[in-house]
Design an enzyme around this catalytic site. Sequence first.
Site, PDB file in Angstrom:
ATOM      1  N   GLU A   1       0.823  -1.201   0.000  1.00  0.00           N
ATOM      2  CA  GLU A   1       0.000   0.000   0.000  1.00  0.00           C
ATOM      3  C   GLU A   1       0.862   1.257   0.000  1.00  0.00           C
ATOM      4  OE1 GLU A   1      -4.038  -1.745   2.054  1.00  0.00           O
ATOM      5  OE2 GLU A   1      -2.538  -0.893   3.382  1.00  0.00           O
TER       6      GLU A   1
ATOM      7  N   CYS B   1       3.366   8.577   1.300  1.00  0.00           N
ATOM      8  CA  CYS B   1       3.936   7.635   2.270  1.00  0.00           C
ATOM      9  C   CYS B   1       4.155   6.329   1.514  1.00  0.00           C
ATOM     10  CB  CYS B   1       2.933   7.469   3.413  1.00  0.00           C
ATOM     11  SG  CYS B   1       3.448   6.280   4.645  1.00  0.00           S
TER      12      CYS B   1
ATOM     13  N   CYS C   1       6.670  -6.677   6.848  1.00  0.00           N
ATOM     14  CA  CYS C   1       7.895  -6.238   7.528  1.00  0.00           C
ATOM     15  C   CYS C   1       8.446  -7.439   8.271  1.00  0.00           C
ATOM     16  CB  CYS C   1       7.566  -5.110   8.508  1.00  0.00           C
ATOM     17  SG  CYS C   1       9.026  -4.407   9.300  1.00  0.00           S
TER      18      CYS C   1
ATOM     19  N   CYS D   1       6.957  -5.253  15.569  1.00  0.00           N
ATOM     20  CA  CYS D   1       6.556  -4.283  16.592  1.00  0.00           C
ATOM     21  C   CYS D   1       5.111  -4.576  16.987  1.00  0.00           C
ATOM     22  CB  CYS D   1       6.708  -2.861  16.058  1.00  0.00           C
ATOM     23  SG  CYS D   1       8.392  -2.522  15.513  1.00  0.00           S
TER      24      CYS D   1
ATOM     25  N   CYS E   1       1.974  -2.494  15.673  1.00  0.00           N
ATOM     26  CA  CYS E   1       1.934  -2.152  14.240  1.00  0.00           C
ATOM     27  C   CYS E   1       1.273  -3.260  13.430  1.00  0.00           C
ATOM     28  CB  CYS E   1       3.356  -1.918  13.732  1.00  0.00           C
ATOM     29  SG  CYS E   1       3.468  -1.699  11.957  1.00  0.00           S
TER      30      CYS E   1
ATOM     31  N   GLY F   1       7.127  -1.826   5.881  1.00  0.00           N
ATOM     32  CA  GLY F   1       8.511  -2.282   5.785  1.00  0.00           C
ATOM     33  C   GLY F   1       9.511  -1.429   6.534  1.00  0.00           C
ATOM     34  N   GLU F   2      10.683  -2.010   6.732  1.00  0.00           N
ATOM     35  CA  GLU F   2      11.790  -1.321   7.395  1.00  0.00           C
ATOM     36  C   GLU F   2      12.783  -0.913   6.301  1.00  0.00           C
ATOM     37  OE1 GLU F   2      13.005  -0.033  10.394  1.00  0.00           O
ATOM     38  OE2 GLU F   2      14.555   0.445   8.925  1.00  0.00           O
TER      39      GLU F   2
ATOM     40  N   SER G   1      12.102   6.748   7.806  1.00  0.00           N
ATOM     41  CA  SER G   1      11.817   6.364   9.193  1.00  0.00           C
ATOM     42  C   SER G   1      12.323   4.954   9.447  1.00  0.00           C
ATOM     43  CB  SER G   1      10.298   6.416   9.428  1.00  0.00           C
ATOM     44  OG  SER G   1       9.983   5.887  10.699  1.00  0.00           O
TER      45      SER G   1
ATOM     46  N   SER H   1      11.775   5.590  15.045  1.00  0.00           N
ATOM     47  CA  SER H   1      10.605   5.090  15.773  1.00  0.00           C
ATOM     48  C   SER H   1      11.055   4.756  17.193  1.00  0.00           C
ATOM     49  CB  SER H   1      10.056   3.835  15.085  1.00  0.00           C
ATOM     50  OG  SER H   1       9.524   4.200  13.849  1.00  0.00           O
ATOM     51  N   PHE H   2      10.939   5.715  18.078  1.00  0.00           N
ATOM     52  CA  PHE H   2      11.521   5.596  19.411  1.00  0.00           C
ATOM     53  C   PHE H   2      10.567   4.873  20.363  1.00  0.00           C
ATOM     54  CE2 PHE H   2      13.985   7.448  23.006  1.00  0.00           C
ATOM     55  CZ  PHE H   2      15.226   7.078  22.547  1.00  0.00           C
ATOM     56  N   HIS H   3       9.446   5.502  20.636  1.00  0.00           N
ATOM     57  CA  HIS H   3       8.277   4.882  21.265  1.00  0.00           C
ATOM     58  C   HIS H   3       8.391   4.443  22.722  1.00  0.00           C
ATOM     59  CE1 HIS H   3       6.769   5.106  17.287  1.00  0.00           C
ATOM     60  NE2 HIS H   3       7.250   3.978  16.831  1.00  0.00           N
TER      61      HIS H   3
ATOM     62  N   ASN I   1      -2.960   4.419  16.278  1.00  0.00           N
ATOM     63  CA  ASN I   1      -4.037   4.113  15.333  1.00  0.00           C
ATOM     64  C   ASN I   1      -4.448   2.662  15.502  1.00  0.00           C
ATOM     65  OD1 ASN I   1      -4.152   6.661  13.919  1.00  0.00           O
ATOM     66  ND2 ASN I   1      -2.133   6.140  13.136  1.00  0.00           N
TER      67      ASN I   1
ATOM     68  N   CYS J   1      -0.910   5.789   9.836  1.00  0.00           N
ATOM     69  CA  CYS J   1       0.371   5.188  10.188  1.00  0.00           C
ATOM     70  C   CYS J   1       0.192   3.868  10.922  1.00  0.00           C
ATOM     71  CB  CYS J   1       1.101   6.129  11.129  1.00  0.00           C
ATOM     72  SG  CYS J   1       2.550   6.819  10.420  1.00  0.00           S
TER      73      CYS J   1
HETATM   74  N1  SAH Z   1       9.427   0.521   9.633  1.00  0.00           N
HETATM   75  C1  SAH Z   1       9.680   1.896   9.751  1.00  0.00           C
HETATM   76  C2  SAH Z   1       8.783   2.771   8.910  1.00  0.00           C
HETATM   77  C3  SAH Z   1       7.315   2.415   8.820  1.00  0.00           C
HETATM   78  S1  SAH Z   1       6.294   2.676  10.205  1.00  0.00           S
HETATM   79  C4  SAH Z   1       9.616   2.310  11.199  1.00  0.00           C
HETATM   80  O1  SAH Z   1       9.169   1.521  12.015  1.00  0.00           O
HETATM   81  O2  SAH Z   1      10.051   3.405  11.494  1.00  0.00           O
HETATM   82  C5  SAH Z   1       6.001   4.423  10.274  1.00  0.00           C
HETATM   83  C6  SAH Z   1       5.685   4.939  11.694  1.00  0.00           C
HETATM   84  O3  SAH Z   1       4.379   4.511  12.144  1.00  0.00           O
HETATM   85  C7  SAH Z   1       6.651   4.378  12.712  1.00  0.00           C
HETATM   86  O4  SAH Z   1       7.046   5.360  13.628  1.00  0.00           O
HETATM   87  C8  SAH Z   1       5.811   3.328  13.396  1.00  0.00           C
HETATM   88  O5  SAH Z   1       6.346   2.998  14.638  1.00  0.00           O
HETATM   89  C9  SAH Z   1       4.469   4.003  13.453  1.00  0.00           C
HETATM   90  N2  SAH Z   1       3.348   3.095  13.725  1.00  0.00           N
HETATM   91  C10 SAH Z   1       3.274   1.784  13.477  1.00  0.00           C
HETATM   92  N3  SAH Z   1       2.067   1.286  13.870  1.00  0.00           N
HETATM   93  C11 SAH Z   1       1.374   2.327  14.361  1.00  0.00           C
HETATM   94  C12 SAH Z   1       0.052   2.468  14.880  1.00  0.00           C
HETATM   95  N4  SAH Z   1      -0.765   1.432  14.936  1.00  0.00           N
HETATM   96  N5  SAH Z   1      -0.352   3.687  15.301  1.00  0.00           N
HETATM   97  C13 SAH Z   1       0.492   4.759  15.191  1.00  0.00           C
HETATM   98  N6  SAH Z   1       1.732   4.686  14.682  1.00  0.00           N
HETATM   99  C14 SAH Z   1       2.180   3.499  14.278  1.00  0.00           C
HETATM  100 FE1  SF4 Z   2       8.030  -2.897  10.747  1.00  0.00          FE
HETATM  101 FE2  SF4 Z   2       8.030  -0.268  11.290  1.00  0.00          FE
HETATM  102 FE3  SF4 Z   2       5.823  -1.765  11.725  1.00  0.00          FE
HETATM  103 FE4  SF4 Z   2       7.968  -2.086  13.286  1.00  0.00          FE
HETATM  104  S1  SF4 Z   2       6.701  -0.216  13.094  1.00  0.00           S
HETATM  105  S2  SF4 Z   2       6.731  -3.745  12.364  1.00  0.00           S
HETATM  106  S3  SF4 Z   2       9.641  -1.775  11.829  1.00  0.00           S
HETATM  107  S4  SF4 Z   2       6.770  -1.331   9.741  1.00  0.00           S
END
Ligand code: SAH
Ligand code: SF4
Length: 393
Positions: A116, A129, A136, A140, A143, A196-197, A228, A250-252, A327, A370
């Site tokens: 997508e 985006c 991926c 995480c 996600c 994806g990463e 990212s 993506s610190f979190h 989200n 996201c």
């Molecule tokens: N894999 C890469 C880029 C794609 S994710 C990464 O992890 O950085 C893009 C952003 O969306 C990242 O910061 C990810 O952590 C965040 N993300 C993933 N799932 C999410 C969700 N359900 N709600 C909000 N942000 C989310």
């Molecule tokens: Fe992959 Fe980024 Fe989702 Fe983590 S947040 S599973 S690295 S797409």
Amino acid sequence: MTDASVPITQDLLTIPRKLQDGPTNLVGLTRHGLHDALVEAGTNQKQAKMRTGQIWQWIYQKGVRKFDLMTNLSKDYRSLLKQHFKIDIPETVSKQVSKDGTRKYLIRIAGGHEVETVYIPEQDRGTLCISSQVGCTLTCSFCHTGTQKLVRNLTAGEIIGQVMLARDDLGEWPKVDHKPLNTTRLLSNIVLMGMGEPLYNFENVRDAMKIAMDPEGISLSRRRITLSTSGVVPEIARTATEIGCLLAISFHATTDEVRNKLVPINKRWNLSTLIDALHDYPKVSNSERITFEYVMLKNINDSDDDAYRLLELIKGIPAKVNLIPFNPWPGAPYERSSNNRIHAFSEIIFRAGYASPVRKPRGEDILAACGQLKSATERARKSAKEVAAETEN
Ligand code: SAH
Ligand code: SF4
């Protein structure tokens, strides 16, 4: 800390740089690659540089996909090109438009896989985006993409192809033989924040972004591209030296204990290793701050103490903190923090002198926000592994 024994990834099925036999796809080749391919196909060495420039402009400046339309090339040369090459971008299977104007494209790539791509219009910009992998390999826990089993890397052509198909849909190519469009760009920014990463597909992402930045084509400034990453530490420096775009992390979480659960790659490269790499990031400066993405999860990572720990961790790094309200997706094990909590958190960061915007969720009604990306067919069907496991029982 580096602990390579910890399994934090799923399997990558294939890593194709070149997917099919038959005519070579010109989309996704670097300038050098295009030059060499033309020479290999019989282009006169002396003319190859000029031909490379001409063909490059047709494809990336004018959006032309047919050799016959390349009117500054002779008929004979065009038929030589047709014999050896094609100009292909991924097929758009469906397009959904959110009530806020966000567009989500489901695209099919070679092998029948789907990914997508999301276009987000804003007042002063339009951001695409894009995805870098099918699914991926990382997992995480918040996600949706991370729950998708089927994975392969996208080729450079499939990555830049997403930009090209969005420009097709937005009608943003100058008409052939007319002057280039001279309006504010509809597609002005790229974020590598789809599926994806990107740092696990470094070469293809790099080549595609070089094409996006090339001044004789799509011509986006490197400051309008943000990559990212979840924190693939050994590849972070290359992002600056080989691509030169902006970086988001993506610190979190603010403790290893919590980050191990949310972003399991933390078990391989933990917070202090990641922070060290960011201190060394070759291009950090106040004009090019690193964005720290921080997803707001109720009662998991959203306390005042978290905010203060975050400030301690990023001390000394030119940074901006982007707070992302979680989200939700079907079956997700987390809840979004309340608006009050998000704003209290943001306020603490802001008072310490950092920009701390709260990201406005876009395209939620079409599951385009996201972390919600997971191809429609993947959502609908069980993974091959799950089916196999059930049959065994
Ligand atoms: N894999 C890469 C880029 C794609 S994710 C990464 O992890 O950085 C893009 C952003 O969306 C990242 O910061 C990810 O952590 C965040 N993300 C993933 N799932 C999410 C969700 N359900 N709600 C909000 N942000 C989310
Ligand atoms: Fe992959 Fe980024 Fe989702 Fe983590 S947040 S599973 S690295 S797409």
